[in-house]
Design a protein around this motif. Structure first.
Motif, mmCIF file in Angstrom:
data_model
loop_
_atom_site.group_PDB
_atom_site.id
_atom_site.type_symbol
_atom_site.label_atom_id
_atom_site.label_comp_id
_atom_site.label_asym_id
_atom_site.label_seq_id
_atom_site.Cartn_x
_atom_site.Cartn_y
_atom_site.Cartn_z
ATOM 1 N N VAL A 56 0.833 -1.203 0.000
ATOM 2 C CA VAL A 56 0.000 0.000 0.000
ATOM 3 C C VAL A 56 0.867 1.251 0.000
ATOM 4 N N SER A 57 1.925 1.240 0.796
ATOM 5 C CA SER A 57 2.816 2.393 0.839
ATOM 6 C C SER A 57 3.456 2.652 -0.525
ATOM 7 N N THR A 58 3.887 1.590 -1.183
ATOM 8 C CA THR A 58 4.505 1.731 -2.499
ATOM 9 C C THR A 58 3.493 2.190 -3.544
ATOM 10 N N MET A 59 2.269 1.688 -3.441
ATOM 11 C CA MET A 59 1.228 2.106 -4.381
ATOM 12 C C MET A 59 0.897 3.590 -4.211
ATOM 13 N N ARG A 60 0.916 4.078 -2.981
ATOM 14 C CA ARG A 60 0.663 5.503 -2.779
ATOM 15 C C ARG A 60 1.774 6.341 -3.428
ATOM 16 N N ARG A 61 2.988 5.868 -3.320
ATOM 17 C CA ARG A 61 4.085 6.573 -3.973
ATOM 18 C C ARG A 61 3.923 6.522 -5.490
ATOM 19 N N LEU A 62 3.454 5.393 -5.996
ATOM 20 C CA LEU A 62 3.223 5.262 -7.438
ATOM 21 C C LEU A 62 2.130 6.216 -7.899
ATOM 22 N N GLN A 63 1.082 6.382 -7.089
ATOM 23 C CA GLN A 63 0.025 7.330 -7.436
ATOM 24 C C GLN A 63 0.589 8.739 -7.582
ATOM 25 N N ASP A 64 1.446 9.135 -6.644
ATOM 26 C CA ASP A 64 2.068 10.457 -6.725
ATOM 27 C C ASP A 64 2.895 10.600 -7.998
ATOM 28 N N LEU A 65 3.680 9.575 -8.300
ATOM 29 C CA LEU A 65 4.546 9.637 -9.478
ATOM 30 C C LEU A 65 3.742 9.641 -10.774
ATOM 31 N N ALA A 66 2.601 8.964 -10.766
ATOM 32 C CA ALA A 66 1.777 8.884 -11.971
ATOM 33 C C ALA A 66 1.260 10.243 -12.397
ATOM 34 N N VAL A 67 1.154 11.183 -11.447
ATOM 35 C CA VAL A 67 0.624 12.516 -11.776
ATOM 36 C C VAL A 67 1.690 13.604 -11.704
ATOM 37 N N SER A 68 2.952 13.211 -11.504
ATOM 38 C CA SER A 68 3.972 14.247 -11.310
ATOM 39 C C SER A 68 5.264 13.984 -12.065
ATOM 40 N N THR A 69 5.246 13.047 -13.015
ATOM 41 C CA THR A 69 6.446 12.766 -13.798
ATOM 42 C C THR A 69 6.135 12.846 -15.286
ATOM 43 N N ASP A 70 7.177 13.025 -16.088
ATOM 44 C CA ASP A 70 7.006 13.133 -17.539
ATOM 45 C C ASP A 70 8.192 12.494 -18.251
ATOM 46 N N PRO A 71 8.290 11.158 -18.159
ATOM 47 C CA PRO A 71 9.391 10.472 -18.830
ATOM 48 C C PRO A 71 9.140 10.346 -20.333
ATOM 49 N N ASP B 254 8.604 8.206 -23.983
ATOM 50 C CA ASP B 254 7.626 7.179 -24.345
ATOM 51 C C ASP B 254 8.100 5.781 -23.977
ATOM 52 N N ALA B 255 9.385 5.523 -24.150
ATOM 53 C CA ALA B 255 9.908 4.192 -23.842
ATOM 54 C C ALA B 255 9.743 3.881 -22.358
ATOM 55 N N THR B 256 9.944 4.887 -21.521
ATOM 56 C CA THR B 256 9.805 4.671 -20.079
ATOM 57 C C THR B 256 8.343 4.450 -19.709
ATOM 58 N N TRP B 257 7.426 5.211 -20.330
ATOM 59 C CA TRP B 257 5.998 4.977 -20.082
ATOM 60 C C TRP B 257 5.619 3.552 -20.472
ATOM 61 N N ASP B 258 6.113 3.091 -21.631
ATOM 62 C CA ASP B 258 5.812 1.730 -22.076
ATOM 63 C C ASP B 258 6.351 0.702 -21.091
ATOM 64 N N ALA B 259 7.567 0.925 -20.613
ATOM 65 C CA ALA B 259 8.169 -0.007 -19.658
ATOM 66 C C ALA B 259 7.373 -0.020 -18.350
ATOM 67 N N VAL C 227 3.202 -2.599 -14.689
ATOM 68 C CA VAL C 227 1.887 -2.538 -14.052
ATOM 69 C C VAL C 227 1.011 -3.681 -14.544
ATOM 70 N N GLU C 228 1.083 -3.985 -15.833
ATOM 71 C CA GLU C 228 0.308 -5.104 -16.365
ATOM 72 C C GLU C 228 0.738 -6.418 -15.732
ATOM 73 N N GLN C 229 2.033 -6.567 -15.474
ATOM 74 C CA GLN C 229 2.516 -7.769 -14.789
ATOM 75 C C GLN C 229 1.959 -7.852 -13.370
ATOM 76 N N LEU C 230 1.896 -6.692 -12.692
ATOM 77 C CA LEU C 230 1.365 -6.655 -11.336
ATOM 78 C C LEU C 230 -0.119 -7.011 -11.332
ATOM 79 N N VAL C 231 -0.860 -6.466 -12.293
ATOM 80 C CA VAL C 231 -2.277 -6.800 -12.410
ATOM 81 C C VAL C 231 -2.452 -8.299 -12.609
#
Length: 214
Positions: free
Chosen positions: A37-52, A54-59, A64-68
């Motif tokens: 849960v702690s890591t997911m909260r950090r991921l939520q923050d990064l999802a709205v505050s980073t701009d890598p 295209d290759a990094t977004w794909d990676a 995330v698909e593997q986690l799902v």
């Protein structure tokens, strides 16, 4: 406040059957769930505050698909999954709720403390206005529960925004039943900073469910 100190079933013999609510018993979460849960909260923050690039977004999407794929093998019904049932974790271990902790849980009122992060920003690094009703609604539910009132639903929630609510700042929220009339519990709450400055106030009405009401 009326009905003080009474048990749920004293007020309402059909308490357990309303809406078919399961028993959301408190759980002691595993270290793995707490870390997740702690890591997911950090991921939520990064999802709205980073701009890598295209290759990094794909990676990132691949991971995330593997986690799902890993987690969807273990579906659980309500009241079995630990999310929302772990008061030892911020936000009860639910990613829906802000990462706040309950610091007081008494018949005459409930208090929480916590902070908002980048994930909760609406604009100009201020907390989104829609996040505060969520916090207050959670508070209202805890107030009803702490006062030993039967299962209730929010019938009315009004928020007055007094000042801009900042992120990355420790804040406090307090709530209490101001009046009870039969099935109705009128609740008041306020969000403040640590100096006591009021950032927002809320008034709400929680109504006890009737038999068969979801």
């Amino acid at each position: 406040m009326s009905d003080e100190g009474t048990d749920d079933t004293d007020l309402d013999p059909d308490y357990a059957s309303h809406g078919g609510f399961p028993d959301f018993a408190v759980v002691d979460p595993s270290p793995g769930f707490a870390r997740f849960v702690s890591t997911m909260r950090r991921l939520q923050d990064l999802a709205v505050s980073t701009d890598p690039d295209d290759a990094t977004w794909d990676a990132a999407a691949d991971r995330v698909e593997q986690l799902v794929g890993l987690l969807e093998k273990f579906p659980a019904p309500q009241a079995v999954a630990p999310a929302g049932r772990a008061p030892s974790l911020p936000g009860m271990g639910s990613l829906l709720l802000p990462p706040w902790r309950i610091t007081r849980f008494e018949n005459d009122g409930v208090s929480m403390t916590g902070s908002f992060s980048r994930f909760h920003v609406g604009g100009n690094f201020a907390v989104h206005g829609g996040v505060l009703p969520l916090l207050f609604d959670w508070m209202f539910g805890m107030v009803v529960h702490a006062a030993n009132r039967p299962i209730s639903r929010t019938a009315f929630l009004h928020v007055d925004y007094r000042k801009v609510t900042p992120i990355d700042t420790r804040l406090l929220v307090h709530g209490r039943i101001e009046k009870a009339e039969g099935r109705k519990a009128f609740i008041g709450a306020e969000l403040t900073d640590t100096d006591g400055t009021v950032l927002a106030e809320a008034q709400g009405l929680m109504v006890r469910l009737l038999p068969g009401q979801p």
